[in-house]
Design a protein around this motif. Structure first.
Motif, mmCIF file in Angstrom:
data_model
loop_
_atom_site.group_PDB
_atom_site.id
_atom_site.type_symbol
_atom_site.label_atom_id
_atom_site.label_comp_id
_atom_site.label_asym_id
_atom_site.label_seq_id
_atom_site.Cartn_x
_atom_site.Cartn_y
_atom_site.Cartn_z
ATOM 1 N N ALA A 179 -55.812 24.964 25.845
ATOM 2 C CA ALA A 179 -54.730 24.320 26.594
ATOM 3 C C ALA A 179 -55.192 23.891 27.986
ATOM 4 C CB ALA A 179 -53.535 25.258 26.694
ATOM 5 N N GLY A 180 -56.450 24.176 28.319
ATOM 6 C CA GLY A 180 -56.999 23.720 29.589
ATOM 7 C C GLY A 180 -57.285 24.799 30.607
ATOM 8 N N GLU A 181 -56.950 26.044 30.308
ATOM 9 C CA GLU A 181 -57.224 27.149 31.227
ATOM 10 C C GLU A 181 -58.646 27.656 30.937
ATOM 11 O OE1 GLU A 181 -55.481 31.570 32.001
ATOM 12 O OE2 GLU A 181 -54.044 30.061 31.336
ATOM 13 N N PRO B 201 -70.497 29.788 36.423
ATOM 14 C CA PRO B 201 -69.091 29.424 36.657
ATOM 15 C C PRO B 201 -68.613 28.332 35.696
ATOM 16 C CG PRO B 201 -70.312 29.518 38.725
ATOM 17 C CD PRO B 201 -71.318 29.630 37.608
ATOM 18 N N THR B 202 -67.354 28.429 35.342
ATOM 19 C CA THR B 202 -66.724 27.449 34.471
ATOM 20 C C THR B 202 -66.857 26.062 35.073
ATOM 21 O OG1 THR B 202 -65.161 29.119 33.739
ATOM 22 C CG2 THR B 202 -64.526 26.835 33.386
ATOM 23 N N ALA B 203 -67.059 25.068 34.217
ATOM 24 C CA ALA B 203 -67.154 23.652 34.588
ATOM 25 C C ALA B 203 -68.417 23.337 35.384
ATOM 26 C CB ALA B 203 -65.910 23.192 35.322
ATOM 27 N N THR B 204 -69.419 24.214 35.311
ATOM 28 C CA THR B 204 -70.708 23.925 35.929
ATOM 29 C C THR B 204 -71.798 24.120 34.887
ATOM 30 O OG1 THR B 204 -71.091 26.192 36.682
ATOM 31 C CG2 THR B 204 -69.927 24.728 38.201
ATOM 32 N N THR B 205 -72.949 23.585 35.184
ATOM 33 C CA THR B 205 -74.093 23.762 34.297
ATOM 34 C C THR B 205 -75.305 24.174 35.116
ATOM 35 O OG1 THR B 205 -74.746 21.438 34.477
ATOM 36 C CG2 THR B 205 -73.317 22.032 32.622
ATOM 37 N N THR B 206 -76.305 24.639 34.427
ATOM 38 C CA THR B 206 -77.595 24.931 35.039
ATOM 39 C C THR B 206 -78.648 24.566 34.011
ATOM 40 O OG1 THR B 206 -78.885 26.568 36.269
ATOM 41 C CG2 THR B 206 -77.760 27.348 34.277
ATOM 42 N N PRO C 298 -67.960 28.708 25.100
ATOM 43 C CA PRO C 298 -68.429 27.599 25.930
ATOM 44 C C PRO C 298 -69.545 27.967 26.894
ATOM 45 C CG PRO C 298 -66.068 27.548 25.761
ATOM 46 C CD PRO C 298 -66.510 28.822 25.099
ATOM 47 N N SER C 299 -69.659 29.224 27.294
ATOM 48 C CA SER C 299 -70.738 29.599 28.212
ATOM 49 C C SER C 299 -72.107 29.307 27.610
ATOM 50 C CB SER C 299 -70.630 31.074 28.594
ATOM 51 O OG SER C 299 -70.659 31.896 27.450
#
Length: 162
Positions: free
Chosen positions: A68-70, A98-103, A135-136
């Motif tokens: 749902a987007g959380e 962190p969520t919405a970031t990448t490495t 998703p991680s």
């Protein structure tokens, strides 16, 4: 080893959830990849007896909130997967991104204390060996020279990013 198999609906299709007696997520994958899930269970745990049960409410709620987007909703899920010491360290590090970031695999290898740039290969392999397709797992990527050229990075900038 006895574990529990549940079917979970998602906007992306039906998912297979494997938990243990403490309702810790041991594996999560899409139903289309059932063979991969079973192969992974055998690789990580040996002979596994799966008993079908309804999915634990706490896990379903977290997945529903995530879809749902959380995006942080999955952070509360407890996960555990057998693997080598390196794999477990990589998987724990992936959950800390962190969520919405990448490495990159290279940067993650450095954070884990590896100086050899080839350790990025091992980090990538450990990421690929996870059985929890949370998703991680997709927050770390390979930054190859081809990608760097497409991004307009010089060799010095590429070295700084890995």
């Amino acid at each position: 080893m006895k574990m529990f198999l549940s079917h979970v609906a998602s906007p992306l299709g039906s998912m297979l959830l494997v938990t243990d007696a403490q309702q810790i997520v041991r594996a999560l994958d899409f139903e289309d990849y059932k063979a991969r899930l079973h192969r992974g269970l055998r690789e990580h745990y040996g002979d596994v007896e799966l008993m079908e049960i309804p999915a634990p409410t706490e896990i379903v709620w977290a997945l529903d909130r995530y879809f749902a987007g959380e995006l942080e909703a999955l952070d509360v899920l407890r996960t555990k997967t057998n693997g080598t010491e390196l794999q477990r360290r990589v998987w724990a590090a992936l959950r800390r991104i962190p969520t919405a970031t990448t490495t990159t695999y290279g940067r993650l290898a450095k954070e884990l204390g590896f100086d050899d740039p080839r350790a990025a290969i091992d980090v990538g392999a450990a990421n690929g060996a996870t059985r929890t397709q949370l998703p991680s797992s997709y927050r770390a990527i390979e930054l190859s020279p081809v990608m760097a050229i497409r991004m307009g990075l010089t060799s010095q900038a590429l070295a700084a990013r890995t």
